[in-house]
Design an enzyme around this catalytic site. Structure first.
Site, PDB file in Angstrom:
ATOM      1  N   LYS A  49      -1.892  -2.487   7.983  1.00 53.14           N
ATOM      2  CA  LYS A  49      -3.010  -1.916   8.726  1.00 53.14           C
ATOM      3  C   LYS A  49      -3.126  -2.547  10.102  1.00 53.14           C
ATOM      4  O   LYS A  49      -2.890  -3.742  10.261  1.00 53.14           O
ATOM      5  CB  LYS A  49      -4.319  -2.135   7.954  1.00 53.14           C
ATOM      6  CG  LYS A  49      -4.511  -1.216   6.752  1.00 53.14           C
ATOM      7  CD  LYS A  49      -5.885  -1.414   6.154  1.00 53.14           C
ATOM      8  CE  LYS A  49      -6.154  -0.437   5.020  1.00 53.14           C
ATOM      9  NZ  LYS A  49      -7.512  -0.628   4.444  1.00 53.14           N
TER      10      LYS A  49
ATOM     11  N   HIS B 128      -3.449   2.606  -5.788  1.00 55.35           N
ATOM     12  CA  HIS B 128      -4.041   1.416  -5.168  1.00 55.35           C
ATOM     13  C   HIS B 128      -4.421   0.361  -6.211  1.00 55.35           C
ATOM     14  O   HIS B 128      -4.499  -0.824  -5.891  1.00 55.35           O
ATOM     15  CB  HIS B 128      -5.269   1.802  -4.350  1.00 55.35           C
ATOM     16  CG  HIS B 128      -5.640   0.775  -3.318  1.00 55.35           C
ATOM     17  ND1 HIS B 128      -4.839   0.496  -2.226  1.00 55.35           N
ATOM     18  CD2 HIS B 128      -6.700  -0.049  -3.227  1.00 55.35           C
ATOM     19  CE1 HIS B 128      -5.410  -0.454  -1.501  1.00 55.35           C
ATOM     20  NE2 HIS B 128      -6.530  -0.804  -2.081  1.00 55.35           N
TER      21      HIS B 128
ATOM     22  N   ARG C  79       0.850  -1.187   0.000  1.00 54.23           N
ATOM     23  CA  ARG C  79       0.000   0.000   0.000  1.00 54.23           C
ATOM     24  C   ARG C  79       0.889   1.241   0.000  1.00 54.23           C
ATOM     25  O   ARG C  79       2.075   1.175   0.372  1.00 54.23           O
ATOM     26  CB  ARG C  79      -0.889   0.034   1.246  1.00 54.23           C
ATOM     27  CG  ARG C  79      -1.812  -1.170   1.421  1.00 54.23           C
ATOM     28  CD  ARG C  79      -2.559  -1.049   2.743  1.00 54.23           C
ATOM     29  NE  ARG C  79      -3.542  -2.118   2.934  1.00 54.23           N
ATOM     30  CZ  ARG C  79      -3.303  -3.252   3.579  1.00 54.23           C
ATOM     31  NH1 ARG C  79      -2.098  -3.478   4.096  1.00 54.23           N
ATOM     32  NH2 ARG C  79      -4.253  -4.167   3.724  1.00 54.23           N
TER      33      ARG C  79
ATOM     34  N   HIS D 266      -4.436  -9.094   4.277  1.00 53.80           N
ATOM     35  CA  HIS D 266      -5.867  -8.989   4.540  1.00 53.80           C
ATOM     36  C   HIS D 266      -6.215  -9.696   5.843  1.00 53.80           C
ATOM     37  O   HIS D 266      -5.756 -10.811   6.090  1.00 53.80           O
ATOM     38  CB  HIS D 266      -6.673  -9.620   3.408  1.00 53.80           C
ATOM     39  CG  HIS D 266      -6.623  -8.842   2.132  1.00 53.80           C
ATOM     40  ND1 HIS D 266      -6.815  -9.418   0.888  1.00 53.80           N
ATOM     41  CD2 HIS D 266      -6.390  -7.528   1.892  1.00 53.80           C
ATOM     42  CE1 HIS D 266      -6.713  -8.490  -0.045  1.00 53.80           C
ATOM     43  NE2 HIS D 266      -6.455  -7.341   0.544  1.00 53.80           N
TER      44      HIS D 266
END
Length: 317
Positions: free
Chosen positions: A182, A260, A156, A286
């Site tokens: 994340k 992205h 990212r 993810h």
């Protein structure tokens, strides 16, 4: 007219509780910044609407709905949902801290969005030419590294921004990088040898001398500072614009291409090359496998080939 900063000063305690709550839950600095911005925007909206500072225990769902409606013009539903989630989390933190007795944002529904929309991605030929569209200047190697990390390793923009020299695994036989994703979730990504060598070329020959406070940053600006997120986005935008201007690629004008989308390209390529979804999930960082499943999309040509290759003649004998 009271200044916005004075409004925020009035709610300083509540904002501090919220920030601490997010940090304790392990939210990334970028997410915390976005959530705080949404809440600060809402508090300023309340003051401007009521023309006075109001206690938060008098805020109801009507106030929140009006804020979402007034700030929604021209924005995607996902933006509305993020703002609502920011406010839900804000009031939840105050309830847990026993500053409030209820969460008014819970009464508001999430807006329906398209479920698992097909991701925009580049095919191999488009991607090959995109790399050729990188401007051949003093930043060529740096910019190529950035685009390749997104499209060939799935990083990212925020992960490239945070990439440090200490994150590289400098093993010629098994090169790789450790990425902080994340929610402060770390993942290991093995690197293709050519990409690893390109990163080494940049570091040894083209990386500017960093300022002391930025010495660990892998991508450094000419001023010696960590390369900004916006500059990373602009690098991909410039390459996309050059690609779209090529004679045979005007059809890409209708596609919303961004940095992205290179990450989407990475996920799509893995799935189409037969990599199992769990491995794709791990490589992309993810949390849920359902997020990874958007890369299983197929096009009409693949459907046609699948149907033509069926041996169904025996059923018509």
């Amino acid at each position: 007219m009271m200044e916005s900063q004075q409004v925020l000063d009035h709610y300083e305690n509540e904002i501090d509780i919220f920030k601490t709550y997010l940090e304790d839950l392990g939210y990334s600095p970028y997410t915390i910044k976005c959530y705080l911005s949404d809440v600060q925007s809402f508090l300023t909206f309340l003051f401007e609407k009521e023309e006075k500072l109001i206690p938060l225990d008098t805020v109801g769902s009507k106030n929140i709905q009006e804020y979402l409606r007034k700030t929604q013009k021209g924005k995607a539903k996902t933006t509305r949902n993020r703002r609502l989630m920011s406010l839900r989390t804000f009031f939840k933190s105050l309830v847990k801290a026993e500053e409030l007795n209820f969460n008014p944002a819970l009464e508001i529904d999430i807006a329906k969005t398209e479920k698992n929309p097909l991701p925009t991605y580049l095919n191999d030929e488009e991607l090959r030419l995109l790399f050729q569209c990188i401007k051949h200047d003093q930043y060529h190697i740096r910019n190529k590294c950035i685009l390749m990390l997104m499209s060939l390793a799935g990083l990212r923009v925020i992960e490239i921004y945070h990439l440090n020299t200490s994150d590289l695994i400098r093993d010629e036989n098994e090169p790789g990088i450790n990425v902080m994703g994340k929610g402060s979730k770390a993942r290991y990504i093995p690197l293709p040898a050519p990409l690893f060598h390109l990163l080494m070329e940049y570091e040894h020959m083209y990386r500017p001398t960093p300022k002391p406070e930025h010495r660990n940053a892998f991508f450094v600006s000419k001023r010696g500072e960590r390369l900004s997120r916006r500059r990373i986005q602009m690098i991909s935008e410039e390459a996309f614009n050059r690609l779209k201007s090529l004679p045979d690629f005007h059809y890409l004008q209708s596609k919303k291409l961004s940095s992205h989308k290179l990450r989407h390209t990475f996920g799509t390529r893995l799935v189409r090359e037969g990599v199992d979804l769990v491995t794709v999930q791990e490589l992309m960082g993810h949390t849920n496998l359902s997020t990874t499943q958007i890369y299983t999309h197929v096009n009409n040509k693949q459907k046609q080939e699948a149907m033509r290759n069926q041996n169904v003649a025996k059923f018509f004998e």
